[in-house]
Every structure is written in C-alpha cells, then in structure tokens.
Scaffold this active site. Structure first.
Site, PDB file in Angstrom:
ATOM      1  N   GLY A  89      32.773  37.797  40.899  1.00 59.81           N
ATOM      2  CA  GLY A  89      33.612  37.769  39.702  1.00 59.81           C
ATOM      3  C   GLY A  89      34.374  36.451  39.612  1.00 59.81           C
ATOM      4  O   GLY A  89      33.895  35.410  40.075  1.00 59.81           O
ATOM      5  N   ASN A  90      35.574  36.526  39.037  1.00 56.17           N
ATOM      6  CA  ASN A  90      36.351  35.305  38.758  1.00 56.17           C
ATOM      7  C   ASN A  90      36.599  34.460  39.995  1.00 56.17           C
ATOM      8  O   ASN A  90      36.361  33.260  39.993  1.00 56.17           O
ATOM      9  CB  ASN A  90      37.705  35.690  38.145  1.00 56.17           C
ATOM     10  CG  ASN A  90      37.534  36.202  36.740  1.00 56.17           C
ATOM     11  OD1 ASN A  90      36.717  35.697  35.986  1.00 56.17           O
ATOM     12  ND2 ASN A  90      38.285  37.234  36.390  1.00 56.17           N
ATOM     13  N   VAL A  91      37.104  35.075  41.055  1.00 61.08           N
ATOM     14  CA  VAL A  91      37.430  34.300  42.255  1.00 61.08           C
ATOM     15  C   VAL A  91      36.143  33.850  42.952  1.00 61.08           C
ATOM     16  O   VAL A  91      35.977  32.671  43.286  1.00 61.08           O
ATOM     17  CB  VAL A  91      38.289  35.141  43.239  1.00 61.08           C
ATOM     18  CG1 VAL A  91      38.501  34.376  44.536  1.00 61.08           C
ATOM     19  CG2 VAL A  91      39.622  35.501  42.609  1.00 61.08           C
ATOM     20  N   ALA A  92      35.241  34.791  43.166  1.00 62.72           N
ATOM     21  CA  ALA A  92      34.066  34.492  44.006  1.00 62.72           C
ATOM     22  C   ALA A  92      33.133  33.473  43.364  1.00 62.72           C
ATOM     23  O   ALA A  92      32.478  32.710  44.076  1.00 62.72           O
ATOM     24  CB  ALA A  92      33.321  35.775  44.327  1.00 62.72           C
TER      25      ALA A  92
ATOM     26  N   LYS B 181      54.425  44.843  42.317  1.00 66.38           N
ATOM     27  CA  LYS B 181      53.143  44.895  41.614  1.00 66.38           C
ATOM     28  C   LYS B 181      53.266  45.923  40.495  1.00 66.38           C
ATOM     29  O   LYS B 181      54.034  46.883  40.603  1.00 66.38           O
ATOM     30  CB  LYS B 181      52.047  45.328  42.586  1.00 66.38           C
ATOM     31  CG  LYS B 181      50.644  44.996  42.148  1.00 66.38           C
ATOM     32  CD  LYS B 181      50.198  43.659  42.688  1.00 66.38           C
ATOM     33  CE  LYS B 181      48.718  43.437  42.546  1.00 66.38           C
ATOM     34  NZ  LYS B 181      48.263  42.247  43.266  1.00 66.38           N
TER      35      LYS B 181
ATOM     36  N   GLY C 189      30.557  40.755  45.481  1.00 69.12           N
ATOM     37  CA  GLY C 189      31.255  40.619  44.194  1.00 69.12           C
ATOM     38  C   GLY C 189      31.307  39.151  43.821  1.00 69.12           C
ATOM     39  O   GLY C 189      31.836  38.343  44.578  1.00 69.12           O
TER      40      GLY C 189
HETATM   41  N1  LIG Z   1      42.194  36.716  40.784  1.00 67.45           N
HETATM   42  C1  LIG Z   1      43.044  36.318  41.715  1.00 67.45           C
HETATM   43  O1  LIG Z   1      43.701  35.265  41.608  1.00 67.45           O
HETATM   44  C2  LIG Z   1      43.224  37.156  42.950  1.00 67.45           C
HETATM   45  C3  LIG Z   1      42.328  38.168  43.264  1.00 67.45           C
HETATM   46  N2  LIG Z   1      42.468  38.872  44.422  1.00 67.45           N
HETATM   47  C4  LIG Z   1      41.537  39.931  44.770  1.00 67.45           C
HETATM   48  O2  LIG Z   1      40.210  39.394  44.840  1.00 67.45           O
HETATM   49  C5  LIG Z   1      39.254  40.373  44.375  1.00 67.45           C
HETATM   50  C6  LIG Z   1      38.432  39.788  43.240  1.00 67.45           C
HETATM   51  O3  LIG Z   1      39.296  39.430  42.194  1.00 67.45           O
HETATM   52  P1  LIG Z   1      38.711  38.820  40.815  1.00 67.45           P
HETATM   53  O4  LIG Z   1      37.603  37.902  41.121  1.00 67.45           O
HETATM   54  O5  LIG Z   1      39.896  38.338  40.073  1.00 67.45           O
HETATM   55  O6  LIG Z   1      38.172  40.130  40.139  1.00 67.45           O
HETATM   56  P2  LIG Z   1      36.901  40.299  39.190  1.00 67.45           P
HETATM   57  O7  LIG Z   1      37.047  41.629  38.565  1.00 67.45           O
HETATM   58  O8  LIG Z   1      36.707  39.110  38.315  1.00 67.45           O
HETATM   59  O9  LIG Z   1      35.680  40.301  40.223  1.00 67.45           O
HETATM   60  C7  LIG Z   1      35.339  41.385  41.024  1.00 67.45           C
HETATM   61  C8  LIG Z   1      33.819  41.514  40.989  1.00 67.45           C
HETATM   62  O10 LIG Z   1      33.445  42.530  41.904  1.00 67.45           O
HETATM   63  C9  LIG Z   1      32.403  43.292  41.316  1.00 67.45           C
HETATM   64  N3  LIG Z   1      32.321  44.611  41.950  1.00 67.45           N
HETATM   65  C10 LIG Z   1      33.058  45.724  41.702  1.00 67.45           C
HETATM   66  N4  LIG Z   1      32.653  46.732  42.491  1.00 67.45           N
HETATM   67  C11 LIG Z   1      31.662  46.232  43.276  1.00 67.45           C
HETATM   68  C12 LIG Z   1      30.828  46.783  44.292  1.00 67.45           C
HETATM   69  N5  LIG Z   1      30.926  48.068  44.669  1.00 67.45           N
HETATM   70  N6  LIG Z   1      29.923  45.984  44.897  1.00 67.45           N
HETATM   71  C13 LIG Z   1      29.786  44.708  44.504  1.00 67.45           C
HETATM   72  N7  LIG Z   1      30.519  44.130  43.529  1.00 67.45           N
HETATM   73  C14 LIG Z   1      31.433  44.885  42.925  1.00 67.45           C
HETATM   74  C15 LIG Z   1      32.762  43.339  39.846  1.00 67.45           C
HETATM   75  O11 LIG Z   1      31.645  43.660  39.043  1.00 67.45           O
HETATM   76  C16 LIG Z   1      33.280  41.918  39.619  1.00 67.45           C
HETATM   77  O12 LIG Z   1      32.238  41.030  39.226  1.00 67.45           O
HETATM   78  C17 LIG Z   1      40.089  41.613  43.991  1.00 67.45           C
HETATM   79  O13 LIG Z   1      40.124  42.482  45.084  1.00 67.45           O
HETATM   80  C18 LIG Z   1      41.475  41.035  43.728  1.00 67.45           C
HETATM   81  O14 LIG Z   1      42.494  41.993  43.953  1.00 67.45           O
HETATM   82  C19 LIG Z   1      43.484  38.604  45.311  1.00 67.45           C
HETATM   83  C20 LIG Z   1      44.373  37.608  45.052  1.00 67.45           C
HETATM   84  C21 LIG Z   1      44.366  36.843  43.820  1.00 67.45           C
HETATM   85  C1  LIG Z   2      48.291  35.724  40.990  1.00 73.84           C
HETATM   86  C2  LIG Z   2      48.932  36.767  41.847  1.00 73.84           C
HETATM   87  C3  LIG Z   2      50.343  37.025  41.431  1.00 73.84           C
HETATM   88  C4  LIG Z   2      48.070  37.965  41.818  1.00 73.84           C
HETATM   89  C5  LIG Z   2      48.473  38.979  42.797  1.00 73.84           C
HETATM   90  O1  LIG Z   2      49.193  39.880  42.479  1.00 73.84           O
HETATM   91  C6  LIG Z   2      47.884  38.918  44.119  1.00 73.84           C
HETATM   92  O2  LIG Z   2      47.902  37.865  44.797  1.00 73.84           O
HETATM   93  O3  LIG Z   2      47.366  39.956  44.561  1.00 73.84           O
END
Ligand SMILES: NC(=O)C1=CN([C@@H]2O[C@H](COP(=O)(O)OP(=O)(O)OC[C@H]3O[C@@H](n4cnc5c(N)ncnc54)[C@H](O)[C@@H]3O)[C@@H](O)[C@H]2O)C=CC1
Ligand SMILES: CC(C)CC(=O)C(=O)O
Length: 365
Positions: free
Chosen positions: A182-185, A80, A180
């Site tokens: 964000g993108n994934v949720a 990472k 949260g």
């Molecule tokens: N994007 C991906 O493909 C992957 C993401 N993840 C994990 O999934 C999680 C979400 O990732 P993404 O959606 O990409 O990130 P993101 O940054 O798009 O979404 C995260 C959301 O959580 C919110 N947030 C931050 N602090 C908060 C709190 N205290 N209470 C409530 N909401 C809060 C943010 O405002 C944001 O909307 C992260 O932990 C990431 O490491 C894991 C594997 C792959």
């Molecule tokens: C798309 C992945 C390589 C992102 C990552 O590092 C993870 O799964 O936490």
C-alpha cells in the site's frame, strides 16, 4: 470489557466518545499519556465488527503512540482516534468538520493526523475547524501525507537491522518479502529496488501487486505464502498481529522489519523470535518516520530538518539492539525500556511546584 479496570491497568488518561447524527460521525478518541506533551496520533477509519472492538483498537493504538513518540525523542504524548465506518463509502465533508470541532474542544490535549483509511483531504477538512491537526496539505505550509516519510524511516531502520543480522547494512542482493504494498510499502519498495534488493510481494489488492511487479520486477505470491518465502528479510506492511503461533514456524527470514503497527500478536511471540535468533526491529520505532515528520509541523515545517530526524531511526534501532544485547532481553522489551525510562525521567523533572495563574498563591482574596 470492564473499561475503567482496563484503563487503570494500562494507565490511560481519557477516552472521548463523539457522535454527530447529521454527518453520521462515530469517533472514539483515546488519550493514553501526556507526560511528554500533547497526545499526537492519527485517525483511523475502519469497519469494526462491534463498538467494543473499535474502543479496544483506539485504546491499544493510543498506547502504542505513547511509546512511539517517546522512543522517537518527541515531546509528545500518545493518542489515537478511530472513526467507525467504511472509508470508501461512509465519508462526507461534514463528518470531518464535526470531528474537527470535537478535537478543538479538547483544547490541544490531542492532535491528529492521517492513519489507515484517512487522507490529506480529510485532514484539510478537520483543519477548517481546528489547528490541532497535522498532515494537512502543503499549501497550508504543512508536510502532507506522511506515508512516504514513514517508508524512508522503515528503509533506514531495515538497514540497521540488516547490519545487526548480516554484518553489513547493504541491502543489495538481499531477498525481501513484503506483506502489503500500500502507501508505505510501495515507497519502501522504491528505496529497496533502487539499492538492488530482490522483492517478493503480496497483497489482497491485485492491482497493488501488479503495480509492484511492473515497477520493480517483484515476484508475486499468495497472501498465505509470504511467511514461508526463502527471504533474508520479512517486511510486514499491512496488518497487526502477524507474528503469531501460526506464522512463526513458517518464517525463514533472519530479519523482521516493516511498517505495520502492533506486529507481535502477544509479547511472548517477541520472546520466541528472539530465542530463534531473528533480528526484530520493533514496530513502533521503525515506523515512527510519519509521526516525526508531522510533528515537525508544530515548529513550522522544515522538510530537511524532518528528514534528518527520520534518518536517525537507524541510530535508534542500533541503540535498541545494543540495549537488547547488554541486558540480554528481546528487542521489543529494549524499546519499551527506552520509552518508559524517558517518560519516567521527564515526569520526575516536571514534578516540582511551578506557580501559574491557577495557583493558590495567585488567587485574589
Ligand atoms: N501511513 C503511515 O504513515 C503509517 C503507517 N503505519 C502502518 O503501516 C501499515 C501500512 O500502512 P499504509 O501503507 O498507510 O496502509 P495502506 O492501507 O495504504 O496499505 C496496506 C496494504 O495492505 C494490504 N493488505 C490488507 N490486508 C492484507 C493481507 N491480509 N495480506 C496482504 N496485504 C494486505 C492492503 O490491501 C493495502 O494495500 C499499517 O499497519 C499502518 O498502521 C504506521 C505508521 C505510519
Ligand atoms: C502519521 C502518524 C501520526 C500516524 C500514526 O498515528 C502512527 O504513526 O501510527
């Protein structure tokens, strides 16, 4: 932190500190274990309180990738990167190009992708300097942003967890508290809404909350209120360490299944929720859809093949619950066992001598 002591105790292979004054790049590449293949893991850009905190985060996340890739059945090791900086204000093109050159210098030991704070556009800039990057734009024959596929995998894994807890994998009518959006949720909520689940959401970003309320009729609650909701399932999709001494007593959900990395603050918290009868889908297994998807690029991206493999997260989660019951261990321990056993088997099978161009037998006198 005593760096070598820490690296030795957790079996880390390599830590690379990269700086480029012109662009302001300050990056830390951590490579945990390459027994299964080159280390693949995303690049996180974040404002850290100290350099030590950034190094710790890189190391912790890299080890998580070793387990994630191994449990997902990928022939890839774990690594990472963290880039120190504010992703909203500190980025420039040269920064990612400089970073790409550092990756190229590792000659394939580390392959990167998106993570929190980095985007497809950033990967495209890295790609100008190296081929050891995935998650680049589809125009390069790649898979693009992994988040929607991560969400699909979480949805599948959540269904397997629901089956374990409620006897059926249907999510229709289930109340799901999502931390949260964000993108994934957001994409996860699309799947859940489509299946007829009732959503409760929270986020520190008010616009993100409103989007989910408007699109899915979700009920919005405060960030501290999400744990205590009368929900069937709690889906942590924001931060790590949210299963801890403060939050566990508040939980009413029978299932924890979400995308966030490193959800358990300490292993003991995994033991506690196990003793409480909560069904926990181990984080690095349920959120492995993104890495499975980007890893497919290494063989020439085929979306159908990748999605089929991601759907297999359902089976992996079921397998982990079966190990957990068989050996009477918490699910997080069962997941670790699955990953560690695979790494040990491959290490053993690769231990015999193989002649190559560097071998003493081929050196010219
Ligand atoms: N994007 C991906 O493909 C992957 C993401 N993840 C994990 O999934 C999680 C979400 O990732 P993404 O959606 O990409 O990130 P993101 O940054 O798009 O979404 C995260 C959301 O959580 C919110 N947030 C931050 N602090 C908060 C709190 N205290 N209470 C409530 N909401 C809060 C943010 O405002 C944001 O909307 C992260 O932990 C990431 O490491 C894991 C594997 C792959
Ligand atoms: C798309 C992945 C390589 C992102 C990552 O590092 C993870 O799964 O936490």
């Amino acid at each position: 932190m005593e760096l070598f002591k820490y690296m030795e105790s957790h079996d880390y292979e390599q830590l690379v500190i990269c700086q480029d004054k012109t662009s302001g790049l300050k990056a830390i590449i951590a490579i945990h274990d390459t027994t299964l293949g080159p280390a693949l893991g995303g690049t996180r850009m974040w404002t850290y309180a100290s350099e030590e905190e950034a190094i710790e985060d890189a190391l912790r996340l890299a080890k998580g990738m070793t387990y994630k890739n191994a449990a997902a059945g990928l022939n890839l090791g774990g690594g990472k990167t963290v880039i120190i900086g504010n992703p909203k204000t500190d980025k420039n093109d040269e920064m990612f190009r400089a970073f790409g050159r550092f990756i190229e210098g590792l000659n394939g030991r580390y392959i990167t992708a998106e993570d929190v704070g980095t985007t497809e556009e950033d990967m495209d800039l890295i790609h100008l300097e190296t081929d050891y990057v995935t998650g680049v734009s589809a125009e390069f024959g790649s898979s693009g942003n992994p988040s929607p596929v991560t969400a699909f995998g979480v949805y599948k894994g959540m269904k397997a967890a629901a089956k374990e807890a409620f006897g059926s994998d249907s999510l229709e009518g289930k109340v799901i508290a999502v931390q949260g959006v964000g993108n994934v949720a957001y994409t996860l909520c699309e799947h859940l809404h489509e299946e007829g689940a009732k959503l409760i959401v929270t986020d520190i970003n008010k616009e993100a909350v409103q989007r989910a309320v408007d699109a899915f009729g979700a009920i919005a609650v405060g960030t501290d209120e999400i744990y205590s909701q009368e929900a069937d399932i709690f889906a942590p999709c924001a931060l790590g360490a949210i299963i801890n001494d403060d939050t566990i007593p508040q939980l009413k959900a029978k299932v924890i299944a979400g995308s966030a990395n490193n959800q358990l603050k300490n292993p003991e918290h995994g033991d506690t929720i196990h003793e409480m009868g909560i069904v926990y889908a181990p984080d690095y297994v349920i959120n492995s859809g993104g890495v499975i998807n980007v890893a497919d690029e290494l063989a020439g991206y085929n979306s159908e093949r990748a999605l089929k493999r991601v759907a297999g997260i359902y089976d992996t989660i079921e397998k982990i619950f079966a190990i957990s019951k068989r050996d009477n261990i918490p699910s997080y321990v069962a997941a670790d066992r699955l990953a560690e056993e695979r790494i040990a088997r491959v290490a053993k099978s690769r231990s015999q001598f193989l002649q190559n161009e560097k071998s003493v037998l081929t050196q010219k006198k």
